[in-house]
Design a protein around this motif. Sequence first.
Motif, PDB file in Angstrom:
ATOM      1  N   LEU A 292       0.832  -1.209   0.000  1.00  8.90           N
ATOM      2  CA  LEU A 292       0.000   0.000   0.000  1.00  8.90           C
ATOM      3  C   LEU A 292       0.867   1.259   0.000  1.00  8.90           C
ATOM      4  O   LEU A 292       0.527   2.252  -0.665  1.00  8.90           O
ATOM      5  CB  LEU A 292      -0.921  -0.002   1.218  1.00  8.90           C
ATOM      6  N   LEU A 293       1.960   1.238   0.740  1.00  5.92           N
ATOM      7  CA  LEU A 293       2.860   2.397   0.734  1.00  5.92           C
ATOM      8  C   LEU A 293       3.445   2.628  -0.664  1.00  5.92           C
ATOM      9  O   LEU A 293       3.554   3.772  -1.121  1.00  5.92           O
ATOM     10  CB  LEU A 293       3.981   2.195   1.752  1.00  5.92           C
ATOM     11  N   ILE A 294       3.816   1.533  -1.336  1.00  6.51           N
ATOM     12  CA  ILE A 294       4.347   1.661  -2.700  1.00  6.51           C
ATOM     13  C   ILE A 294       3.270   2.190  -3.639  1.00  6.51           C
ATOM     14  O   ILE A 294       3.507   3.090  -4.448  1.00  6.51           O
ATOM     15  CB  ILE A 294       4.895   0.307  -3.184  1.00  6.51           C
ATOM     16  N   ALA A 295       2.051   1.633  -3.523  1.00  8.25           N
ATOM     17  CA  ALA A 295       0.955   2.075  -4.381  1.00  8.25           C
ATOM     18  C   ALA A 295       0.591   3.527  -4.111  1.00  8.25           C
ATOM     19  O   ALA A 295       0.274   4.282  -5.044  1.00  8.25           O
ATOM     20  CB  ALA A 295      -0.268   1.183  -4.163  1.00  8.25           C
ATOM     21  N   TYR A 296       0.639   3.940  -2.876  1.00  5.79           N
ATOM     22  CA  TYR A 296       0.317   5.323  -2.492  1.00  5.79           C
ATOM     23  C   TYR A 296       1.255   6.320  -3.178  1.00  5.79           C
ATOM     24  O   TYR A 296       0.824   7.391  -3.624  1.00  5.79           O
ATOM     25  CB  TYR A 296       0.431   5.444  -0.978  1.00  5.79           C
ATOM     26  N   VAL A 297       2.503   5.947  -3.310  1.00  7.02           N
ATOM     27  CA  VAL A 297       3.513   6.859  -3.860  1.00  7.02           C
ATOM     28  C   VAL A 297       3.648   6.720  -5.374  1.00  7.02           C
ATOM     29  O   VAL A 297       3.820   7.718  -6.077  1.00  7.02           O
ATOM     30  CB  VAL A 297       4.881   6.611  -3.183  1.00  7.02           C
ATOM     31  N   ALA A 298       3.546   5.467  -5.886  1.00 10.31           N
ATOM     32  CA  ALA A 298       4.005   5.210  -7.253  1.00 10.31           C
ATOM     33  C   ALA A 298       2.932   4.797  -8.250  1.00 10.31           C
ATOM     34  O   ALA A 298       3.160   4.914  -9.458  1.00 10.31           O
ATOM     35  CB  ALA A 298       5.089   4.120  -7.217  1.00 10.31           C
ATOM     36  N   PHE A 299       1.767   4.292  -7.805  1.00 13.28           N
ATOM     37  CA  PHE A 299       0.802   3.740  -8.749  1.00 13.28           C
ATOM     38  C   PHE A 299      -0.324   4.747  -9.031  1.00 13.28           C
ATOM     39  O   PHE A 299      -0.885   5.327  -8.103  1.00 13.28           O
ATOM     40  CB  PHE A 299       0.188   2.457  -8.212  1.00 13.28           C
ATOM     41  N   PRO A 300      -0.686   4.931 -10.300  1.00 13.11           N
ATOM     42  CA  PRO A 300      -1.775   5.865 -10.638  1.00 13.11           C
ATOM     43  C   PRO A 300      -3.113   5.377 -10.102  1.00 13.11           C
ATOM     44  O   PRO A 300      -3.466   4.207 -10.262  1.00 13.11           O
ATOM     45  CB  PRO A 300      -1.753   5.890 -12.166  1.00 13.11           C
ATOM     46  N   PHE A 301      -3.858   6.284  -9.477  1.00 16.73           N
ATOM     47  CA  PHE A 301      -5.128   5.917  -8.850  1.00 16.73           C
ATOM     48  C   PHE A 301      -6.320   6.356  -9.690  1.00 16.73           C
ATOM     49  O   PHE A 301      -7.271   5.614  -9.871  1.00 16.73           O
ATOM     50  CB  PHE A 301      -5.213   6.546  -7.456  1.00 16.73           C
TER      51      PHE A 301
ATOM     52  N   PRO B  19      -2.796  10.626 -11.690  1.00 11.02           N
ATOM     53  CA  PRO B  19      -2.100  10.931 -10.435  1.00 11.02           C
ATOM     54  C   PRO B  19      -2.142   9.772  -9.445  1.00 11.02           C
ATOM     55  O   PRO B  19      -3.082   8.962  -9.430  1.00 11.02           O
ATOM     56  CB  PRO B  19      -2.881  12.131  -9.905  1.00 11.02           C
ATOM     57  N   THR B  20      -1.114   9.698  -8.617  1.00  9.16           N
ATOM     58  CA  THR B  20      -1.110   8.776  -7.491  1.00  9.16           C
ATOM     59  C   THR B  20      -1.905   9.397  -6.338  1.00  9.16           C
ATOM     60  O   THR B  20      -2.299  10.568  -6.393  1.00  9.16           O
ATOM     61  CB  THR B  20       0.316   8.503  -7.032  1.00  9.16           C
ATOM     62  N   LEU B  21      -2.115   8.610  -5.292  1.00  7.87           N
ATOM     63  CA  LEU B  21      -2.783   9.175  -4.118  1.00  7.87           C
ATOM     64  C   LEU B  21      -1.936  10.272  -3.496  1.00  7.87           C
ATOM     65  O   LEU B  21      -2.461  11.290  -3.031  1.00  7.87           O
ATOM     66  CB  LEU B  21      -3.068   8.074  -3.095  1.00  7.87           C
ATOM     67  N   LEU B  22      -0.605  10.078  -3.494  1.00 10.70           N
ATOM     68  CA  LEU B  22       0.269  11.126  -2.966  1.00 10.70           C
ATOM     69  C   LEU B  22       0.159  12.389  -3.807  1.00 10.70           C
ATOM     70  O   LEU B  22       0.100  13.505  -3.272  1.00 10.70           O
ATOM     71  CB  LEU B  22       1.717  10.636  -2.942  1.00 10.70           C
ATOM     72  N   GLY B  23       0.118  12.234  -5.135  1.00  6.41           N
ATOM     73  CA  GLY B  23      -0.012  13.386  -6.008  1.00  6.41           C
ATOM     74  C   GLY B  23      -1.346  14.086  -5.884  1.00  6.41           C
ATOM     75  O   GLY B  23      -1.482  15.255  -6.244  1.00  6.41           O
ATOM     76  N   SER B  24      -2.351  13.383  -5.340  1.00  2.07           N
ATOM     77  CA  SER B  24      -3.687  13.967  -5.182  1.00  2.07           C
ATOM     78  C   SER B  24      -3.912  14.573  -3.798  1.00  2.07           C
ATOM     79  O   SER B  24      -5.004  15.105  -3.544  1.00  2.07           O
ATOM     80  CB  SER B  24      -4.751  12.892  -5.444  1.00  2.07           C
ATOM     81  N   VAL B  25      -2.925  14.481  -2.925  1.00  5.18           N
ATOM     82  CA  VAL B  25      -3.086  14.987  -1.548  1.00  5.18           C
ATOM     83  C   VAL B  25      -3.521  16.453  -1.497  1.00  5.18           C
ATOM     84  O   VAL B  25      -4.412  16.820  -0.717  1.00  5.18           O
ATOM     85  CB  VAL B  25      -1.798  14.756  -0.736  1.00  5.18           C
ATOM     86  N   PRO B  26      -2.923  17.353  -2.323  1.00  9.54           N
ATOM     87  CA  PRO B  26      -3.336  18.763  -2.227  1.00  9.54           C
ATOM     88  C   PRO B  26      -4.827  18.989  -2.497  1.00  9.54           C
ATOM     89  O   PRO B  26      -5.405  19.958  -1.999  1.00  9.54           O
ATOM     90  CB  PRO B  26      -2.469  19.454  -3.282  1.00  9.54           C
ATOM     91  N   THR B  27      -5.444  18.088  -3.259  1.00  2.00           N
ATOM     92  CA  THR B  27      -6.874  18.247  -3.542  1.00  2.00           C
ATOM     93  C   THR B  27      -7.759  17.537  -2.528  1.00  2.00           C
ATOM     94  O   THR B  27      -8.968  17.760  -2.493  1.00  2.00           O
ATOM     95  CB  THR B  27      -7.211  17.693  -4.951  1.00  2.00           C
ATOM     96  N   PHE B  28      -7.157  16.662  -1.703  1.00  5.88           N
ATOM     97  CA  PHE B  28      -7.932  15.920  -0.695  1.00  5.88           C
ATOM     98  C   PHE B  28      -6.987  15.611   0.465  1.00  5.88           C
ATOM     99  O   PHE B  28      -6.395  14.541   0.548  1.00  5.88           O
ATOM    100  CB  PHE B  28      -8.496  14.639  -1.307  1.00  5.88           C
ATOM    101  N   LEU B  29      -6.862  16.573   1.372  1.00  7.11           N
ATOM    102  CA  LEU B  29      -5.869  16.499   2.444  1.00  7.11           C
ATOM    103  C   LEU B  29      -6.002  15.273   3.346  1.00  7.11           C
ATOM    104  O   LEU B  29      -4.985  14.809   3.890  1.00  7.11           O
ATOM    105  CB  LEU B  29      -5.926  17.778   3.286  1.00  7.11           C
TER     106      LEU B  29
END
Length: 542
Positions: A36-45, A59-69
């Motif tokens: 899950l940590l790898i998917a959070y950072v590297a896999f497109p969601f 975008p990954t979940l990490l890349g989407s953080v600014p839109t959903f804190l």
Amino acid sequence: MTAIVLYVGLGLLVALLSGLAKGSMRRLWIGGVIGLLIAYVAFPFSRSLGNLSRETVEPTLLGSVPTFLPLLLIPLLLGLALVLGHRGGAVGAWAAVVAGAGTLGLALGFYAQPVHLVQLSPVNGLMEFLVALAAAGAIGLAAWRRARWRWPLLGVAALVGVSLFVWLDSSAGHTYLPNSAGYYKLLRPTAPGADKALVEAYNAGLEARNAIAKENGLPLAQPITALTDLKGGIPAEAAAQGYRILFPAQLQYGAFAVFVLGGLVLGAGLLQLRNPSLQEAGDLRAGVVLAVVFSLLLPAFDATEFNLAKLVKGWPFLVQFGEKSWPPLLADPSTNRFPLQEVLSFMAITVEIALVGTFLAAIFALPTSFLAARNLTGGSPLMRGIFYFMRAFYNVDRGIDTLILALVLVAAVGLGPFAGVLAMAIHSIADLGKLYSEAIENVDKGPIEALESTGTAGVNVLRWAILPQVLPLLVSYTIYRFEINFRVSIILGFVGAGGIGFFIQGAMAAGQYNQMIIGVIAIVIVVNLIDFASSWLRSRLV
């Protein structure tokens, strides 16, 4: 939503089946947490669209953080589960349950968002830094195991890492690897009213776009009241400014990983709560292995467009192909066509290509294998240098596939089996040389030392102490390589290097499936004959 339920259910099912088999639940949820940590950072969601298809960003979940804190809580929950996991028992199991349920809930919250406008924010230098770090880390890891050269090699690792990063992040590096510049992207919220401004700008330019569409006979576009009315991408002007339309519900393979692994972590944690003894000493290492394997396979399945639905869709063609292939047409005197005779001739050429290519490779591989054997080249710096040169040659030669060599040689010497023989011989030298040298390295040292103690010359040592030990193995390896080369020679015919592959390609191109099938049947028969014969010979030699 149905897909998400199926994904989570799949993860729970895997955990349940492993629990019924009394497998380690802690191993499962540790592997799931790391995955899950790898998917959070590297896999497109999810997916965000620009004006053109090449402007699409996933975008990954990490890349989407600014839109959903709230997505920031996912790595915190997963990290806490890993920290508590080494304790095992109820504490680690509860941490897994909380991490799994929390990850699923937060991912669902992001999924449930409406379509909205976002703006790209590329993270410059990140990919360049990771590549440089990986290169430096590989050198550093190799250096750490050599105490004598540790610090000099660590210095080399640091120098390589810094130099590689500077080059990759420069204009020269971006010239050769343009996609690395700002490859990782964050999605951030737009300013208030940006959605409305985009809708107004789109409607304002609608008349001009429809005039062009009318001239070209294309359907006319209608005014929009919201971004969701845009069936395709956003206007080019907005896309050029970095705007994208985010569709959280358009799930990519990263969503599969998140929901399956989330269900796995949740299910494994619950089962460990029920039976705390479902854990083993090596769970952390095994969990890391499981996570790495999963993280390598999932992107590979996506990149290869693995989709069984395509096979189902193409099934009628396969049925039609079978109907046209049977019964085989062995001969047609009325058109002066004799496929069986052609197949026998081409099959003979295929066997001869493999035979000659293997023979030439063995002739060159045998003497060079002695120079590539570690136990025979340690007497002087010169011999050690020759050893490294030969091993490097083998690695380079093995890295160039036979098919690539055949393509080059066909262009150089023309169509026909000669190009296939050369390609096969060149590639097989390295394969046989490596096998021969490894056999030589494993010989018994007793006969060698006995002859050397009497002052016997080096050539006689090879003749009387080494060759008698390794000759059966060398012959066995050569026969085995001939098996492989026969199969390879079939493929070489498809690039014009002669043999049965050339016949099959021609028959398929002409739609003569009832003639092509004869070649396929012949291949199956000859492969089995060669396999049985070579197995019998190897059993008599070794």
